[in-house]
Design an enzyme around this catalytic site. Sequence first.
Site, PDB file in Angstrom:
ATOM      1  CG  ASP A  62      -0.292  -0.401   2.509  1.00  0.00           C
ATOM      2  OD1 ASP A  62       0.948  -0.410   2.569  1.00  0.00           O
ATOM      3  OD2 ASP A  62      -1.016  -0.709   3.472  1.00  0.00           O
ATOM      4  CG  ASN A 128      -9.198  -1.275  12.382  1.00  0.00           C
ATOM      5  OD1 ASN A 128      -8.202  -1.809  11.906  1.00  0.00           O
ATOM      6  ND2 ASN A 128      -9.776  -0.230  11.810  1.00  0.00           N
ATOM      7  CG  HIS A 130      -6.119  -1.933   9.129  1.00  0.00           C
ATOM      8  ND1 HIS A 130      -6.238  -0.961  10.105  1.00  0.00           N
ATOM      9  CD2 HIS A 130      -4.863  -1.803   8.649  1.00  0.00           C
ATOM     10  CE1 HIS A 130      -5.104  -0.284  10.191  1.00  0.00           C
ATOM     11  NE2 HIS A 130      -4.242  -0.782   9.320  1.00  0.00           N
ATOM     12  CD  GLU A 135      -9.086   1.194   7.997  1.00  0.00           C
ATOM     13  OE1 GLU A 135      -9.198   0.398   8.934  1.00  0.00           O
ATOM     14  OE2 GLU A 135      -8.389   2.229   8.073  1.00  0.00           O
TER      15      GLU A 135
HETATM   16  C1  GLP Z   1      -0.836   0.582   8.527  1.00  0.00           C
HETATM   17  C2  GLP Z   1      -0.371  -0.257   7.343  1.00  0.00           C
HETATM   18  C3  GLP Z   1      -0.499  -1.735   7.611  1.00  0.00           C
HETATM   19  C4  GLP Z   1       0.104  -2.049   8.963  1.00  0.00           C
HETATM   20  C5  GLP Z   1      -0.658  -1.347  10.046  1.00  0.00           C
HETATM   21  C6  GLP Z   1      -0.073  -1.596  11.420  1.00  0.00           C
HETATM   22  O1  GLP Z   1      -2.168   0.913   8.470  1.00  0.00           O
HETATM   23  N1  GLP Z   1      -1.067   0.058   6.152  1.00  0.00           N
HETATM   24  O2  GLP Z   1       0.134  -2.454   6.570  1.00  0.00           O
HETATM   25  O3  GLP Z   1       0.071  -3.439   9.183  1.00  0.00           O
HETATM   26  O4  GLP Z   1      -0.608   0.044   9.808  1.00  0.00           O
HETATM   27  O5  GLP Z   1       1.027  -0.786  11.604  1.00  0.00           O
HETATM   28  P1  GLP Z   1       2.110  -0.944  12.747  1.00  0.00           P
HETATM   29  O6  GLP Z   1       2.934  -2.116  12.362  1.00  0.00           O
HETATM   30  O7  GLP Z   1       2.887   0.335  12.721  1.00  0.00           O
HETATM   31  O8  GLP Z   1       1.381  -1.164  14.009  1.00  0.00           O
END
Ligand code: GLP
Length: 237
Positions: A62, A128, A130, A135
Site C-alpha cells: 500500500d 481494528n 485491518h 479496513e
Molecule cells: C498501517 C499499514 C499496515 C500495517 C498497520 C499496522 O495501516 N497500512 O500495513 O500493518 O498500519 O502498523 P504498525 O505495524 O505500525 O502497528
Amino acid sequence: MKVIIVNDPQEGGKAGFKQFKDALANGARCFGLATGGTPQTTYEQLRNSDLDFSSCRSINLDEYVGLAPDNDQSYHYFMQQNLFNAKPFAHSDVPNGLASDIAAECQRYDQLIREHPIDFQLLGIGRNGHIAFNEPGSPVDGWTHEVKLTQSTIDANARFFANEDEVPRSALSMGIGAIMAGKKIMLEAYGENKADAVAATIEGPVTPDVPASILQKHPDVVMIIDKAAASKLQKQY
Ligand code: GLP
C-alpha cells in the site's frame, strides 16, 4: 494457521527472518512487503544478513495518496530506508500515491500482481484487524483500490507524522483477494494494543468486521506474535 509466540519484537524479527530465509531457499522469488512499525525488526535482520534478493521482485501492499516517493512518511521512502538501500531487489513496486488517474493505477497494480504471483506475503495488522489498508467491511475478494482511512487508523499512524492533520486521509491498497492469492503469508503482531485484533483473527469467526480473520481460510499462514499480542488468546499454542 501456524502460531509462533515469541518474547518480544526482537525475537520476532529473528523468527520472521527465518521465514524469509526458508522461503528464499524454497524458491520464492516474488515477495509481498509491508510497512509500519511491526516489520522493522525483521527488516533489520534481513539488512544485516547475507541473503541476496537481487534476482527477486517485491510488491508492496500500500501507499498513502498524495505523498511523493521522497516524502519521509511515504511507504516508498520507508522501504528504501528499511530494506532496499541495503538489500536491493531486481524490481520493487509500491503503488503510486501521486497517480493522477487512480483507477488506472489500481489496474496497473493488479496486472502486476497477476503477472508476478506473490510467493511470500508479509503482513502487519491494525488495531481494528485491518491488513494492508483494508479496513473493516472491505470485500474479501477485493483487489487494488483507493481506501478512505478510518479514524482509528489515522490516530494509530499519527505517531509517524508531526501532527494528526498531516496524516493522509486515503491510501491505495492491495485488496484482500490479492493478499489471499499469495502462496504463503506471514503476519507479525507485537504489543498489547494488538491483542484484541490477534485474538479475533486467530480464534474469532471469519468476518469482514475483522479483515485479518479471513486468513483462517488460507492454507499456509504463519503468525509471529509476541506474548503481549498473544495475551487475549484462549487456547495454548
Ligand atoms: C498501517 C499499514 C499496515 C500495517 C498497520 C499496522 O495501516 N497500512 O500495513 O500493518 O498500519 O502498523 P504498525 O505495524 O505500525 O502497528
